[in-house]
Scaffold this motif. Sequence first.
Motif, PDB file in Angstrom:
ATOM      1  N   GLN A 147      -9.389  25.390  -5.854  1.00  0.00           N
ATOM      2  CA  GLN A 147      -8.268  25.183  -4.947  1.00  0.00           C
ATOM      3  C   GLN A 147      -8.705  24.304  -3.785  1.00  0.00           C
ATOM      4  N   ALA A 148      -7.827  23.356  -3.409  1.00  0.00           N
ATOM      5  CA  ALA A 148      -8.082  22.509  -2.243  1.00  0.00           C
ATOM      6  C   ALA A 148      -6.772  22.267  -1.520  1.00  0.00           C
ATOM      7  N   TYR A 149      -6.811  22.428  -0.192  1.00  0.00           N
ATOM      8  CA  TYR A 149      -5.638  22.204   0.651  1.00  0.00           C
ATOM      9  C   TYR A 149      -6.059  21.290   1.799  1.00  0.00           C
ATOM     10  N   VAL A 150      -5.407  20.137   1.912  1.00  0.00           N
ATOM     11  CA  VAL A 150      -5.723  19.174   2.962  1.00  0.00           C
ATOM     12  C   VAL A 150      -4.440  18.903   3.738  1.00  0.00           C
ATOM     13  N   ASN A 151      -4.528  19.032   5.072  1.00  0.00           N
ATOM     14  CA  ASN A 151      -3.382  18.769   5.932  1.00  0.00           C
ATOM     15  C   ASN A 151      -3.824  17.800   7.019  1.00  0.00           C
ATOM     16  N   GLN A 152      -3.297  16.587   6.972  1.00  0.00           N
ATOM     17  CA  GLN A 152      -3.660  15.569   7.948  1.00  0.00           C
ATOM     18  C   GLN A 152      -2.427  15.213   8.762  1.00  0.00           C
TER      19      GLN A 152
END
Length: 161
Positions: A147-152
Amino acid sequence: MKRSIYTTVSVLALLSAAPAVAQSNNSTVTQAGSTQTASVTQSGSGGQSNVDQDGSLHDATLNQSGTGNGSNVKQRGINNGALVTQAGTSNQSGVDQSGDDNVATVDQSGSGNASNFLQGGNDGIANVTQAGNGDSALVIQSGDLQQAYVNQGAGSSNSDA
């Protein structure tokens, strides 16, 4: 009689002007295997999308608005899903999934954002949200249950996951 002439002239003027407001978007969908679903919605101008699915039960949904956005989705295996939403200007997204039951979600707004996913294995989840300008994200997953979650957000930032 004059009314009929004006109506005809008005209709002809509208019909001849229609090509001038064309949105110049382009989409290519290639599917092999069984039970594939691809949905592409493009508004704005200069949108480019490619969907390439091989296997079974894949689902790809691409929504593009704005100007010059581009997206490529490649899915192999069984039951992989991709949802790409792009608004703004010159955003780019690439999703490459192999294996089974992987999910990738991209949500880009702003300008000049880039995201790339490479998922191999099974049951992976990758989610990138880019809401600024000039953001960059690279997600590489191999193996199962990754799982990977990226918020930019606002500003320019880079992430590798």
